[in-house]
Design a protein around this motif. Structure first.
Motif, mmCIF file in Angstrom:
data_model
loop_
_atom_site.group_PDB
_atom_site.id
_atom_site.type_symbol
_atom_site.label_atom_id
_atom_site.label_comp_id
_atom_site.label_asym_id
_atom_site.label_seq_id
_atom_site.Cartn_x
_atom_site.Cartn_y
_atom_site.Cartn_z
ATOM 1 N N UNK A 153 -16.062 2.065 4.468
ATOM 2 C CA UNK A 153 -14.917 1.502 3.755
ATOM 3 C C UNK A 153 -15.236 0.245 2.968
ATOM 4 N N UNK A 154 -14.170 -0.356 2.503
ATOM 5 C CA UNK A 154 -14.274 -1.520 1.638
ATOM 6 C C UNK A 154 -14.111 -2.778 2.502
ATOM 7 N N UNK A 155 -15.199 -3.467 2.726
ATOM 8 C CA UNK A 155 -15.163 -4.596 3.646
ATOM 9 C C UNK A 155 -15.674 -5.875 2.990
ATOM 10 N N UNK A 156 -15.073 -6.977 3.397
ATOM 11 C CA UNK A 156 -15.668 -8.283 3.120
ATOM 12 C C UNK A 156 -16.595 -8.614 4.271
ATOM 13 N N UNK A 157 -17.829 -8.943 3.937
ATOM 14 C CA UNK A 157 -18.806 -9.270 4.972
ATOM 15 C C UNK A 157 -19.287 -10.686 4.729
ATOM 16 N N UNK A 158 -19.234 -11.495 5.778
ATOM 17 C CA UNK A 158 -19.709 -12.872 5.666
ATOM 18 C C UNK A 158 -20.685 -13.176 6.781
ATOM 19 N N UNK A 159 -21.607 -14.068 6.463
ATOM 20 C CA UNK A 159 -22.529 -14.592 7.471
ATOM 21 C C UNK A 159 -22.071 -16.013 7.787
ATOM 22 N N UNK A 163 -14.333 -8.013 7.459
ATOM 23 C CA UNK A 163 -12.880 -7.882 7.297
ATOM 24 C C UNK A 163 -12.567 -6.785 6.305
ATOM 25 N N UNK A 164 -11.536 -6.008 6.598
ATOM 26 C CA UNK A 164 -11.112 -4.993 5.645
ATOM 27 C C UNK A 164 -10.538 -5.675 4.414
ATOM 28 N N UNK A 165 -10.921 -5.176 3.242
ATOM 29 C CA UNK A 165 -10.470 -5.827 2.015
ATOM 30 C C UNK A 165 -8.982 -5.639 1.778
ATOM 31 N N UNK A 166 -8.466 -4.491 2.180
ATOM 32 C CA UNK A 166 -7.062 -4.176 1.889
ATOM 33 C C UNK A 166 -6.157 -4.615 3.031
ATOM 34 N N UNK A 167 -6.475 -5.770 3.600
ATOM 35 C CA UNK A 167 -5.671 -6.217 4.735
ATOM 36 C C UNK A 167 -4.244 -6.566 4.314
ATOM 37 N N UNK A 168 -3.341 -6.318 5.213
ATOM 38 C CA UNK A 168 -1.923 -6.591 4.950
ATOM 39 C C UNK A 168 -1.685 -8.088 4.761
ATOM 40 N N UNK A 169 -2.380 -8.906 5.595
ATOM 41 C CA UNK A 169 -2.121 -10.348 5.532
ATOM 42 C C UNK A 169 -2.860 -10.965 4.361
#
Lengths: 508, 508
Positions: free
Chosen positions: A444-450, A502-508
């Motif tokens: 899926x479409x995720x934000x990935x951070x270190x 984190x999922x990119x299309x998060x509700x919040x």
């Protein structure tokens, strides 16, 4: 009829009455009140505050009008009635904290509470300017819980007399453990209120072994009455947590286990709000049986934080490890780990679904050490601990659930947790240049951070195809092992890194 | 009669015989020899070395003349006799290693052996120039044991074919597991001899799960014969240790526990020298029952090194933790801890009376990784591990006994050990500015040093009066607690420090 007093919801209503001051009013004059709203009634114990003054306090948990009527075998305190209005809570008043989602906490209004506490055992017994300094220091931190004792502390680095004796002098000039000192309790509860106004929970330590004033020599009956008195005075403060003891097991020779159980019962009899209740061990092998129903959450002292998993499973309650050892450099081995190690232990604990506690014990020429006296923080861990809380508050709604199970590879070695659309993997002493286990199984479409947990820098993570982790063959068995994630991520090859997804299309 | 051959004590005597080469001599031609000195007889199995050549090898453990006579149902190999002289061992030949003082090791001549091993699983299967490089690298280190497999390895980063197949091709062109390849075994034993000449024990891994050649699919009978053949060839090398497996538990689905027990028995039947025997787990919860009498020492893979205490007590044998995770940065969580963490784990293990093993797993563009292929070391831990061995060799004679017991404060948190006139306290992640617990109880004449385990600097320690550690009161109990040492010592307030205390009037 005077205009009705207005108290905000989860604020503290107080009514005052005159009554007898002869004999020992603490013993001789039982008195309580029943608060009512619609058909509901809540019984609240009253207490003697000295000089012929009796008080009853109440914390309304619903808006609207409340009425009350007192009850006593003493005529002057019987049948007194009144009313007040509970208004909407003010902006920063989220109500008392209780257990939510089995392993986590939330305020009564639903705001998640991530327990990020520190420890100043005897701060209310220090000179007033130092107490003011403690509050100022706390303001600059992100700590939201403070472990603090009712009694003063006698211990190396802690030899000063308290501001107030906890009991009044008897005829022999010695403290009479049947007569609480209202001034001492008033001061203590004022500081509880000061913490409340800073948004900090007061984790009130009721007994502890480090005593030279005789408080530990009180009889069981005296202990019970002290506890009832304390509860009557303080339960109506919304930020109260009851900690039965610091290191209860060091007192077992004079206070047997059944007596500790009884202490819990007395709180339940006198605290209608059911504030959180816990009990803290000294020896790492002497945990109280936290499964007992009157214990709201697991409080442990234990340096072996990768076991956080186990405590969750053993007790089935939230885990707060209030002493995973302290940052400092004193001789005591519970008080001399590095800042980096304490931050590391916080991350491990949180990423295994628990909460950790901070303390700071740097040697000081005047023995002004945060862990017991408050004052100033001198270390490096507290900022990084605050950063971790910031990270959680950005995304976590329900509390973290660990990824993996105790002892299951690789989660005994590294730590990970998720909640809804966010997941974290904390690698700690591990420094891989790529990672995949625990990352999403879908592409899926995720934000990935270190996240660098020490420098507190967050940088975007680079996504790569799933690396091969393990052979598909394993001896004679062809496992056809599936990849453990849909993709991998690059890492800097340094220790103390975390991955956030984190999922990119998060509700919040 | 030709001049008698002379072999040094604990050297390898070899006799060669011609015999049948038709059929399958590996299966069809049992043959052994009885070596005798004075009234003593030692039975040694022989083996077929290909091309009609049969050999028997023997490691004399006593000086003087030895005679032998072969036994076989094949006339050409029966009743052959001979003799040789065992001379005094050369300077660096201390004999094989065995268990001494229950938890420790020593060479046969009494020289203590502190197990400081590293891991190059498949180094003998790499190109010859890389094997030469491995030996050159080992020369520069202080490692005195090497974990190495007989079989090649198939695993991520390990996809090359071995130098030699382990078995000869059968009529179908596939390897025939009933026909060991003498060339493969000759090469392997030459490298065992090369390690011997460097003073390095060869910890020979007999089975492991990471296979694509079918070696893991051999029948139980084939396993047993392979093991007997290996033992017959290699037992006469004094630096041999038998490691039944790397990660035996990952093979339990095809090789049940009784089969593992039987492997041990076959070694005992064929190794008259009783070389050390151990077996290594994969899953941290799957330790073999090391109490079984044929296991000489406890081999574990476990990152939780503060438990070294427990393994000593559970099994009552020397503890060698050969995989406390490896220094590196690959994705596998057993292979990506920092150098500092690995050095830390070595010190903790040693200071709790055990021994640890090294491995290095830095990602490399050509997958040339020390842990499996040997070659070059690229990390930082190996030097500090060598330094720790130097420190031990300076003073320790019998092996270290931990100070304190499992779970007893403060020894669950910090580590300490002593032997005769020397004691060490390793503080690790703890950074006190003073320390006393575990220091001598008498006010004698001691040399005190502070050892920085990372910078490898040793500086004199400053002695101070015993600091007060704990209150004498403890609740209602007046403990009259005695000081825990006759004096204290100043420390720099940095992590990873150790204290060394030595009696000044030492005999050595």
């Amino acid at each position: 009829m005077p205009k009705q007093q207005t108290i905000e919801k989860w604020g503290t209503f107080e009514a005052e009455f005159s009554g007898p001051s002869d004999g020992n009013p603490f013993l001789d004059t039982p008195f309580d009140a029943v608060f009512a709203q619609h058909g509901r009634e809540v019984r609240v114990p009253g207490f003697y505050d000295g000089d012929g003054v009796y008080r009853v306090r109440f914390m309304p948990d619903a808006e609207g009008e409340w009425t009350f009527r007192t009850r006593s075998t003493t005529a002057a305190l019987d049948g007194k009635s009144g009313a007040f209005i509970a208004s909407a809570p003010s902006k920063d008043n989220h109500g008392p904290v209780s257990v939510r989602n089995r392993y986590h906490f939330a305020h009564a209004d639903g705001t998640p509470f991530f327990s990020f506490g520190t420890t100043c055992y005897a701060w209310t017994h220090q000179p007033l300017d130092m107490q003011a300094q403690t509050l100022e220091t706390l303001k600059r931190t992100r700590f939201n819980k403070l472990r603090m004792g009712v009694f003063p502390k006698d211990y190396p680095y802690n030899v000063n007399e308290p501001l107030h004796p906890i009991f009044l002098a008897g005829k022999d000039g010695k403290e009479d453990f049947d007569r609480p000192n209202p001034e001492a309790f008033r001061h203590f509860e004022n500081q509880v209120a000061a913490l409340r106004d800073l948004g900090i929970e007061a984790d009130i330590i009721i007994f502890h072994p480090y005593d030279r004033w005789g408080y530990c020599n009180m009889s069981a009956e005296q202990d019970f009455r002290y506890l009832a008195y304390l509860t009557a005075r303080l339960a109506a403060y919304r930020n109260v947590w009851w900690s039965l003891a610091n290191e209860y097991d060091f007192l077992l020779d004079s206070k047997p286990m059944t007596q500790w159980d009884r202490y819990f019962h007395i709180i339940e009899e006198n605290d209608p709000y059911r504030h959180l209740k816990s009990i803290h061990n000294g020896d790492v092998n002497m945990n109280y049986d936290h499964r007992k129903p009157w214990v709201s959450h697991v409080c442990v002292q234990n340096w072996d934080v990768k076991r956080t998993f186990d405590w969750r499973e053993e007790y089935g309650k939230p885990v707060v490890n209030d002493e995973p050892e302290y940052e400092g450099n004193i001789i005591q081995s519970w008080g001399n780990i590095t800042a980096q190690e304490l931050v590391h232990r916080f991350w491990i604990t949180v990423m295994r679904g628990g909460y950790a506690g901070h303390g700071e014990t740097y040697s000081h020429p005047q023995d002004l050490i945060w862990w017991a006296k408050g004052g100033e923080l001198r270390g490096e861990a507290w900022k990084r601990i605050g950063f971790l809380l910031d990270v959680l508050q950005e995304d976590v709604k329900n509390g973290l659930t660990p990824i993996g199970k105790p002892g299951v590879f690789p989660w005994s070695r590294v730590s990970g947790a998720s909640d809804g659309d966010v997941r974290y993997i904390y690698l700690g002493e591990h420094q891989p240049v790529v990672w995949s286990t625990g990352l999403p199984m879908d592409d899926g479409d995720y934000d990935i951070d270190i996240i660098d947990t020490w420098t507190m820098k967050i940088t975007p993570g680079e996504r790569i195809p799933t690396p091969q982790l393990h052979p598909t063959r394993h001896g004679s068995v062809i496992r056809g092992r599936k990849p453990d994630a849909a993709f991998g991520v690059k890492l800097p090859g340094r220790p103390f890194q975390a991955i956030r997804v984190r999922q990119k299309s998060r509700a919040n």
